[in-house]
Design an enzyme around this catalytic site. Structure first.
Site, short mmCIF file in Angstrom:
data_model
loop_
_atom_site.label_atom_id
_atom_site.label_comp_id
_atom_site.label_asym_id
_atom_site.label_seq_id
_atom_site.Cartn_x
_atom_site.Cartn_y
_atom_site.Cartn_z
N HIS A 58 0.85 -1.19 0.00
CA HIS A 58 0.00 0.00 0.00
C HIS A 58 0.89 1.24 0.00
O HIS A 58 2.02 1.22 0.51
CB HIS A 58 -0.88 0.02 1.24
CG HIS A 58 -1.98 -0.99 1.22
ND1 HIS A 58 -3.07 -0.91 2.06
CD2 HIS A 58 -2.17 -2.11 0.48
CE1 HIS A 58 -3.89 -1.91 1.83
NE2 HIS A 58 -3.36 -2.67 0.88
N GLU A 60 0.93 3.93 1.75
CA GLU A 60 1.42 4.41 3.05
C GLU A 60 2.60 3.58 3.55
O GLU A 60 3.57 4.13 4.08
CB GLU A 60 0.29 4.34 4.10
CG GLU A 60 -0.91 5.18 3.77
CD GLU A 60 -2.01 4.42 3.03
OE1 GLU A 60 -3.19 4.78 3.19
OE2 GLU A 60 -1.69 3.47 2.27
N CYS A 89 -6.09 2.03 5.85
CA CYS A 89 -6.72 0.80 6.35
C CYS A 89 -6.10 0.46 7.71
O CYS A 89 -5.19 1.14 8.19
CB CYS A 89 -6.50 -0.33 5.35
SG CYS A 89 -4.77 -0.88 5.24
N CYS A 92 -2.25 -0.17 7.49
CA CYS A 92 -1.48 1.06 7.32
C CYS A 92 -1.56 1.95 8.56
O CYS A 92 -0.57 2.54 8.98
CB CYS A 92 -1.94 1.81 6.08
SG CYS A 92 -1.57 0.90 4.57
#
Length: 156
Positions: A58, A60, A89, A92
């Site tokens: 992801h 992040e 999420c 993260c």
């Protein structure tokens, strides 16, 4: 109603949106992020889960990894910020919490996975040993439009 962004916020969120557009072009879910230390972007990236065959890739997490390598530290300097186009999420948000990020600014909520406001409040939970300041709604319309277009195309 979301307050108007400050010029510095707009600059950093624009960088995150550039990354989200790059993800869109690579057929990745269009999420971008940048990590800011002392007013300078030290890392920026976008979702790369398909490219790297890695569900952990992801935006992040990728900017955290890049920042740690760049800074040569396991913790971020005080006052470090992350700007991302979509609400982080749980995975993260947990990583941002462990990294001691001071502030997280994001464009739109993620009603299915969001861990800052939608499904949980990981970064502001008083039971945690660290909390971050949250800012929601920065350049939300563009972030929302990218996501909407991406998923409409996927459904066709």
């Amino acid at each position: 109603m979301v307050e108007s962004p400050e010029p510095r916020e707009s600059r950093f969120m624009s960088a995150a949106l550039e990354e989200a557009r790059a993800a869109f072009e690579c057929d990745e879910v269009p999420v971008g992020a940048c990590l800011v230390v002392e007013g300078e972007i030290v890392a920026r990236d976008h979702n790369r889960t398909r490219e790297l065959c890695d569900p952990l890739a992801h935006a992040e997490l990728l900017v955290l990894r890049r920042a740690f390598r760049e800074l040569g530290a396991a913790r971020l300097p005080a006052g470090s910020e992350v700007y991302c186009t979509l609400e982080p999420c749980f995975m993260c948000a947990g990583a941002l919490l462990h990294a001691r990020i001071a502030r997280v600014s994001y464009g739109v909520r993620d009603p299915k996975f969001g861990a800052c406001a939608s499904l949980g409040e990981v970064l502001t939970d008083p039971r945690a040993n660290h909390r971050a300041i949250l800012r929601e709604g920065l350049q939300a319309e563009e972030a929302r439009a990218l996501l909407k277009t991406f998923f409409q195309r996927k459904r066709k």
